[in-house]
Design a protein around this motif. Structure first.
Motif, PDB file in Angstrom:
ATOM      1  N   ASP A  63       0.834  -1.216   0.000  1.00 31.46           N
ATOM      2  CA  ASP A  63       0.000   0.000   0.000  1.00 31.46           C
ATOM      3  C   ASP A  63       0.866   1.262   0.000  1.00 31.46           C
ATOM      4  O   ASP A  63       0.462   2.304  -0.504  1.00 31.46           O
ATOM      5  CB  ASP A  63      -0.912   0.041   1.241  1.00 31.46           C
ATOM      6  N   ALA A  64       2.067   1.158   0.601  1.00 35.07           N
ATOM      7  CA  ALA A  64       2.982   2.310   0.677  1.00 35.07           C
ATOM      8  C   ALA A  64       3.881   2.389  -0.566  1.00 35.07           C
ATOM      9  O   ALA A  64       4.800   3.205  -0.622  1.00 35.07           O
ATOM     10  CB  ALA A  64       3.833   2.201   1.939  1.00 35.07           C
ATOM     11  N   GLY A  65       3.633   1.520  -1.537  1.00 29.50           N
ATOM     12  CA  GLY A  65       4.375   1.588  -2.804  1.00 29.50           C
ATOM     13  C   GLY A  65       5.665   0.796  -2.827  1.00 29.50           C
ATOM     14  O   GLY A  65       6.488   0.956  -3.724  1.00 29.50           O
ATOM     15  N   ILE A  66       5.849  -0.089  -1.827  1.00 27.98           N
ATOM     16  CA  ILE A  66       7.061  -0.920  -1.777  1.00 27.98           C
ATOM     17  C   ILE A  66       6.741  -2.280  -2.415  1.00 27.98           C
ATOM     18  O   ILE A  66       5.818  -2.966  -1.965  1.00 27.98           O
ATOM     19  CB  ILE A  66       7.532  -1.085  -0.315  1.00 27.98           C
ATOM     20  N   GLU A  67       7.482  -2.636  -3.452  1.00 22.85           N
ATOM     21  CA  GLU A  67       7.166  -3.882  -4.151  1.00 22.85           C
ATOM     22  C   GLU A  67       7.639  -5.084  -3.339  1.00 22.85           C
ATOM     23  O   GLU A  67       8.802  -5.159  -2.941  1.00 22.85           O
ATOM     24  CB  GLU A  67       7.805  -3.901  -5.543  1.00 22.85           C
ATOM     25  N   THR A  68       6.749  -6.024  -3.093  1.00 28.57           N
ATOM     26  CA  THR A  68       7.089  -7.239  -2.346  1.00 28.57           C
ATOM     27  C   THR A  68       6.731  -8.466  -3.183  1.00 28.57           C
ATOM     28  O   THR A  68       6.013  -8.363  -4.169  1.00 28.57           O
ATOM     29  CB  THR A  68       6.319  -7.332  -1.005  1.00 28.57           C
ATOM     30  N   HIS A  69       7.195  -9.626  -2.729  1.00 27.09           N
ATOM     31  CA  HIS A  69       6.890 -10.872  -3.448  1.00 27.09           C
ATOM     32  C   HIS A  69       5.504 -11.419  -3.124  1.00 27.09           C
ATOM     33  O   HIS A  69       5.046 -12.370  -3.752  1.00 27.09           O
ATOM     34  CB  HIS A  69       7.969 -11.931  -3.182  1.00 27.09           C
ATOM     35  N   PHE A  70       4.814 -10.816  -2.165  1.00 24.40           N
ATOM     36  CA  PHE A  70       3.517 -11.323  -1.701  1.00 24.40           C
ATOM     37  C   PHE A  70       2.467 -11.282  -2.815  1.00 24.40           C
ATOM     38  O   PHE A  70       2.262 -10.258  -3.450  1.00 24.40           O
ATOM     39  CB  PHE A  70       3.026 -10.484  -0.514  1.00 24.40           C
ATOM     40  N   GLU A  71       1.800 -12.415  -3.022  1.00 22.28           N
ATOM     41  CA  GLU A  71       0.716 -12.466  -4.009  1.00 22.28           C
ATOM     42  C   GLU A  71      -0.626 -12.655  -3.321  1.00 22.28           C
ATOM     43  O   GLU A  71      -1.542 -11.889  -3.537  1.00 22.28           O
ATOM     44  CB  GLU A  71       0.946 -13.633  -4.979  1.00 22.28           C
ATOM     45  N   GLU A  72      -0.705 -13.715  -2.468  1.00 22.51           N
ATOM     46  CA  GLU A  72      -2.011 -14.074  -1.917  1.00 22.51           C
ATOM     47  C   GLU A  72      -1.832 -15.053  -0.765  1.00 22.51           C
ATOM     48  O   GLU A  72      -1.009 -15.976  -0.856  1.00 22.51           O
ATOM     49  CB  GLU A  72      -2.799 -14.757  -3.044  1.00 22.51           C
TER      50      GLU A  72
END
Ligand code: TMP
Length: 237
Positions: A63-72
């Protein structure tokens, strides 16, 4: 999405391939380790608590614009993530002195660090995760200068977002460890963010509510994790 071949069994999580070559499943187990894996115990509910905690934090970071590997989040103890090419360097941000920094420099635990410090450790249990630096990481081909700069920038951004989040729950984010990887040429946050890889204290009493409860045999380890989860709004059921 179903688990396929076991790719790797870490100290607290197992990593499985899926039918999609770009996606993996992480299974959070109840195993809890200290002393670079030399002490391992099972703590009931830990896999579920850490999976939910991590999903909540990764969503906040996205939400803060940091790209993570999390999908679901796939189940109580499984998450679907992007398959990253991991960089074998652990990035540690510290707002207050604790742990290895206190031991190394003879500091008083709790001393405020302004600005926050940033350290790198080589991810190798056999060597005890020795401290390294950017120069070593570049010379040994672990990451490029540009990748390391991005990891540092993102680590400080994560600190800003999460310090505010924990503060709102009357908690202090003392320090934490992040791991990054490469996904289609981009640096992306990987691994997990849970009380296993950070230090969190109550703002008033300074009670430890993280994995130090396990490392220091303080008891009520998962109760500490659940207290933090409750205060920052992680849905645990
Ligand atoms: P340290 O004080 O032991 O160097 O750890 C700093 C923070 O990073 C602490 O929150 C624990 C976390 N950490 C890990 O979770 N795994 C590691 O391998 C390392 C070196 C640190």
């Amino acid at each position: 999405m179903q688990r396929q071949k076991l790719l790797y069994k870490g100290k607290a999580k197992s990593v499985y391939e899926t039918e999609d070559n770009d996606l993996l499943i992480l299974h959070f187990r109840d195993d809890t380790s200290a002393l670079d894996g030399k002490r391992i115990e099972q703590l009931a509910r830990k896999g579920v608590v850490n999976n939910r905690f991590n999903a909540f934090i990764m969503q906040k970071l996205a939400d803060a614009g940091i790209e993570t590997h999390f999908e679901e989040q796939l189940s109580d103890d499984e998450v679907l993530v992007k398959r990253l090419e991991m960089i074998p360097v652990e990035c540690v941000v510290r707002n207050f002195a604790a742990g290895s920094l206190v031991r190394r420099l003879g500091l008083e635990e709790g001393q405020e660090l302004t600005p926050p410090t940033y350290e790198l450790f080589y991810k190798d249990d056999g060597l005890g995760d020795p401290m390294v630096n950017e120069s070593i990481s570049i010379s040994l081909g672990w990451a490029t200068d540009a990748q390391l700069a991005k990891m540092k920038e993102l680590s400080h951004q994560v600190n800003q977002v999460l310090t505010a989040l924990f503060d709102a729950g009357d908690l202090i984010l003392v320090d934490f460890k992040l791991e990054f990887g490469v996904f289609h040429d981009r640096i992306v946050l990987g691994d997990e963010f849970s009380p296993d890889g950070c230090r969190i204290w109550d703002k008033v009493t300074k009670k430890k509510l993280d994995k130090d409860r396990f490392r220091q045999s303080l008891g009520d380890v998962i109760e500490g994790y659940e207290e933090v989860a409750k205060r920052i709004g992680v849905p645990l059921s």
